[in-house]
Design an enzyme around this catalytic site. Structure first.
Site, mmCIF file in Angstrom:
data_model
loop_
_atom_site.group_PDB
_atom_site.id
_atom_site.type_symbol
_atom_site.label_atom_id
_atom_site.label_comp_id
_atom_site.label_asym_id
_atom_site.label_seq_id
_atom_site.Cartn_x
_atom_site.Cartn_y
_atom_site.Cartn_z
ATOM 1 C CG LEU A 83 -2.263 -0.700 1.069
ATOM 2 C CD1 LEU A 83 -2.112 -2.133 0.596
ATOM 3 C CD2 LEU A 83 -3.042 -0.662 2.358
ATOM 4 N N GLY B 226 1.142 -5.333 1.456
ATOM 5 C CA GLY B 226 0.188 -5.417 0.353
ATOM 6 C C GLY B 226 0.773 -6.106 -0.878
ATOM 7 C CG ASN C 43 6.141 -5.410 6.290
ATOM 8 O OD1 ASN C 43 5.147 -5.508 5.581
ATOM 9 N ND2 ASN C 43 6.987 -4.417 6.194
ATOM 10 C CD GLU C 44 0.510 -5.781 6.602
ATOM 11 O OE1 GLU C 44 1.158 -6.753 7.033
ATOM 12 O OE2 GLU C 44 0.022 -5.745 5.465
HETATM 13 C C1 LIG Z 1 -6.930 4.219 4.559
HETATM 14 C C2 LIG Z 1 -6.319 4.606 5.864
HETATM 15 C C3 LIG Z 1 -5.950 3.398 6.638
HETATM 16 C C4 LIG Z 1 -5.159 3.712 7.878
HETATM 17 C C5 LIG Z 1 -5.008 2.494 8.734
HETATM 18 C C6 LIG Z 1 -4.150 1.466 8.090
HETATM 19 C C7 LIG Z 1 -4.627 0.099 8.365
HETATM 20 C C8 LIG Z 1 -4.184 -0.831 7.242
HETATM 21 C C9 LIG Z 1 -3.432 -1.926 7.773
HETATM 22 C C10 LIG Z 1 -2.632 -2.703 7.071
HETATM 23 C C11 LIG Z 1 -2.482 -2.789 5.611
HETATM 24 C C12 LIG Z 1 -1.193 -2.258 5.157
HETATM 25 C C13 LIG Z 1 -0.599 -2.766 4.083
HETATM 26 C C14 LIG Z 1 0.622 -2.210 3.482
HETATM 27 O O1 LIG Z 1 0.989 -2.606 2.406
HETATM 28 S S1 LIG Z 1 1.454 -0.965 4.313
HETATM 29 C C15 LIG Z 1 2.938 -0.711 3.345
HETATM 30 C C16 LIG Z 1 4.023 -1.634 3.795
HETATM 31 N N1 LIG Z 1 5.202 -1.464 2.983
HETATM 32 C C17 LIG Z 1 6.422 -1.507 3.467
HETATM 33 O O2 LIG Z 1 6.633 -1.705 4.632
HETATM 34 C C18 LIG Z 1 7.540 -1.283 2.495
HETATM 35 C C19 LIG Z 1 8.302 -0.049 2.819
HETATM 36 N N2 LIG Z 1 9.372 0.135 1.832
HETATM 37 C C20 LIG Z 1 10.562 -0.527 1.873
HETATM 38 O O3 LIG Z 1 10.829 -1.355 2.702
HETATM 39 C C21 LIG Z 1 11.574 -0.168 0.821
HETATM 40 O O4 LIG Z 1 11.223 1.051 0.246
HETATM 41 C C22 LIG Z 1 11.717 -1.209 -0.302
HETATM 42 C C23 LIG Z 1 12.399 -2.468 0.268
HETATM 43 C C24 LIG Z 1 10.363 -1.583 -0.925
HETATM 44 C C25 LIG Z 1 12.605 -0.639 -1.436
HETATM 45 O O5 LIG Z 1 13.835 -0.206 -0.890
HETATM 46 P P1 LIG Z 1 14.807 0.713 -1.761
HETATM 47 O O6 LIG Z 1 14.955 0.164 -3.124
HETATM 48 O O7 LIG Z 1 16.027 0.903 -0.944
HETATM 49 O O8 LIG Z 1 14.016 2.085 -1.947
HETATM 50 P P2 LIG Z 1 13.749 3.216 -0.842
HETATM 51 O O9 LIG Z 1 13.511 2.633 0.464
HETATM 52 O O10 LIG Z 1 14.831 4.233 -0.952
HETATM 53 O O11 LIG Z 1 12.383 3.811 -1.381
HETATM 54 C C26 LIG Z 1 12.325 4.531 -2.611
HETATM 55 C C27 LIG Z 1 11.227 5.564 -2.498
HETATM 56 O O12 LIG Z 1 9.966 4.904 -2.357
HETATM 57 C C28 LIG Z 1 9.299 5.375 -1.177
HETATM 58 N N3 LIG Z 1 8.481 4.266 -0.643
HETATM 59 C C29 LIG Z 1 8.897 3.075 -0.215
HETATM 60 N N4 LIG Z 1 7.867 2.315 0.189
HETATM 61 C C30 LIG Z 1 6.750 3.046 0.006
HETATM 62 C C31 LIG Z 1 5.354 2.797 0.248
HETATM 63 N N5 LIG Z 1 4.885 1.639 0.720
HETATM 64 N N6 LIG Z 1 4.496 3.788 -0.018
HETATM 65 C C32 LIG Z 1 4.924 4.963 -0.520
HETATM 66 N N7 LIG Z 1 6.235 5.249 -0.784
HETATM 67 C C33 LIG Z 1 7.142 4.296 -0.522
HETATM 68 C C34 LIG Z 1 10.442 5.766 -0.291
HETATM 69 O O13 LIG Z 1 10.029 6.643 0.691
HETATM 70 C C35 LIG Z 1 11.383 6.413 -1.272
HETATM 71 O O14 LIG Z 1 10.880 7.707 -1.594
HETATM 72 P P3 LIG Z 1 11.855 8.905 -1.974
HETATM 73 O O15 LIG Z 1 12.801 9.061 -0.831
HETATM 74 O O16 LIG Z 1 10.941 10.068 -2.206
HETATM 75 O O17 LIG Z 1 12.576 8.470 -3.229
#
Ligand SMILES: CCCCCCCC/C=C\C/C=C/C(=O)SCCNC(=O)CCNC(=O)[C@H](O)C(C)(C)COP(=O)(O)OP(=O)(O)OC[C@H]1O[C@@H](n2cnc3c(N)ncnc32)[C@H](O)[C@@H]1OP(=O)(O)O
Length: 333
Positions: free
Chosen positions: A108, A153, A177-178
């Site tokens: 997400l 997600g 990993n939430e």
């Molecule tokens: C509707 C409201 C609801 C509120 C309540 C919530 C309840 C919902 C409960 C659970 C469901 C949730 C499900 C999910 O999917 S939550 C998302 C979980 N995702 C993660 O934990 C992944 C986080 N990201 C990473 O670990 C890393 O980015 C990577 C391993 C995917 C890639 O690593 P790398 O190649 O080193 O890149 P960067 O870390 O440097 O990231 C690049 C760039 O992308 C941005 N970014 C990373 N992940 C996300 C993301 N999930 N959403 C948005 N943006 C993301 C990161 O910040 C970098 O941005 P930049 O600095 O501007 O370039």
């Protein structure tokens, strides 16, 4: 790492609301996945479709840089591509993969989940549910060719597929990993995991927010096959051929009542609205049991979410812990 990035993204989204614009990837055309002449790729800025009509298969490549996170725009485009393929009788199966090897999907889009208006959360959450339902219930065979890291997600999306092939790279972890982000996976994330790896493994994996490297992922069964990185696509195609050799593969599975256990027939009818319905009833009893209440707010809950505590609480009440909520019966029983 996921935890650190999650926190960083959430905090930044609150402070830089203007930075949430569309990230449009350039369009692209090319030969069909099967290499046939005259068949062109199609799709949209964020989703590339490489059709192989002769095989009845399309490769759907996610290309929402930098991490294929599920922005609203991306989800919309993905659903449109799926619908197009489902409505085209040429296709019986799709291979879902990333156009950006190294990252299957970061799940997400965290910037969609804070600093927005309540209506936006509704719209976004509905799109997430729809993505899950549409892939899960698709009449196409869906094979995931997981060519990168796949947390939360991203993992859920792969769990909707009939078969998961993961590239053997220790960086390509997969799991829900939430809890490491201070949030709890919704019950339907949890149920998908339980269906795939069994109760005890899912319980531990969700509680600890485990991201499994390939060997572990294969051992616990969250993926079906681990292959060298350069063989992910070809393996997915071989698996697809095996599936398509069966005349009624996906509908057949549904008819046998296998693999679609998360949804009741009632929920299947109008699942998205049914699933978010409790949001319209703010006087609902607190859906979490006592032990979970005492654990709230979870350690590590992002500060930006705490600042929006009332909204966040109502969303959390809606989105998590349905397994212990009486109303969950109408969905999961
Ligand atoms: C509707 C409201 C609801 C509120 C309540 C919530 C309840 C919902 C409960 C659970 C469901 C949730 C499900 C999910 O999917 S939550 C998302 C979980 N995702 C993660 O934990 C992944 C986080 N990201 C990473 O670990 C890393 O980015 C990577 C391993 C995917 C890639 O690593 P790398 O190649 O080193 O890149 P960067 O870390 O440097 O990231 C690049 C760039 O992308 C941005 N970014 C990373 N992940 C996300 C993301 N999930 N959403 C948005 N943006 C993301 C990161 O910040 C970098 O941005 P930049 O600095 O501007 O370039």
């Amino acid at each position: 790492m996921a935890l650190a990035v999650g926190m960083r993204v959430l905090t930044r989204a609150l402070h830089r609301p203007w930075a949430r614009g569309l990230r449009v990837a350039p369009g692209r055309t090319g030969p069909a996945a099967g290499g046939g002449d005259g068949v062109r790729c199609f799709g949209s800025p964020r989703v590339l479709v490489e059709p192989d009509p002769a095989a009845g298969v399309a490769v759907v490549k996610m290309r929402n840089p930098p991490v294929n996170s599920f922005s609203l725009e991306f989800l919309t485009e993905l659903l449109i591509s799926l619908e197009k393929l489902e409505n085209d009788k040429t296709f019986r199966g799709i291979i879902l993969t990333s156009d950006h090897p190294g990252i299957f999907s970061a799940g997400l889009d965290l910037t969609e989940m804070c600093g927005r208006k309540p209506e936006h959360y509704m719209e976004y959450w509905k799109a997430v549910q729809e993505m899950w339902l549409r892939f899960y219930l698709s009449n196409l065979v869906v094979i995931a060719a997981i060519n990168g890291v796949s947390p939360a997600g991203g993992c859920l999306l792969s769990l909707t597929c009939d078969y998961r092939v993961l590239a053997n790279n220790p960086k390509y972890t997969i799991g829900l990993n939430e809890t490491r982000l201070g949030i709890v996976a919704p019950f339907w994330f949890k149920d998908m995991m339980v269906n795939t790896v069994g109760y005890r493994t899912a319980e531990r994996a969700l509680q600890l927010g485990l991201l499994f490297p390939p060997a572990e992922a294969l051992r616990v069964g969250v993926v079906d096959q681990v292959v060298p990185e350069d063989q992910v696509q070809s393996t997915a195609r071989s698996v697809m051929a095996q599936w398509l050799a069966i005349p009624v593969c996906r509908p057949g599975v549904q008819n046998q009542g296998l693999g679609r256990a998360v949804l009741s027939p009632e929920a299947l009818g109008e699942a998205p609205s049914c699933l978010i319905q409790p949001l319209a009833a703010p006087d609902d009893p607190w859906p979490l049991d006592a032990s979970r209440q005492s654990a709230f707010p979870p350690r590590g809950l992002p500060a930006c979410l705490c600042l929006q505590a009332p909204l966040f609480l109502s969303l959390v009440r809606t989105l998590v812990g349905f397994g212990v909520h009486p109303k969950s019966k109408r969905i999961s029983s």
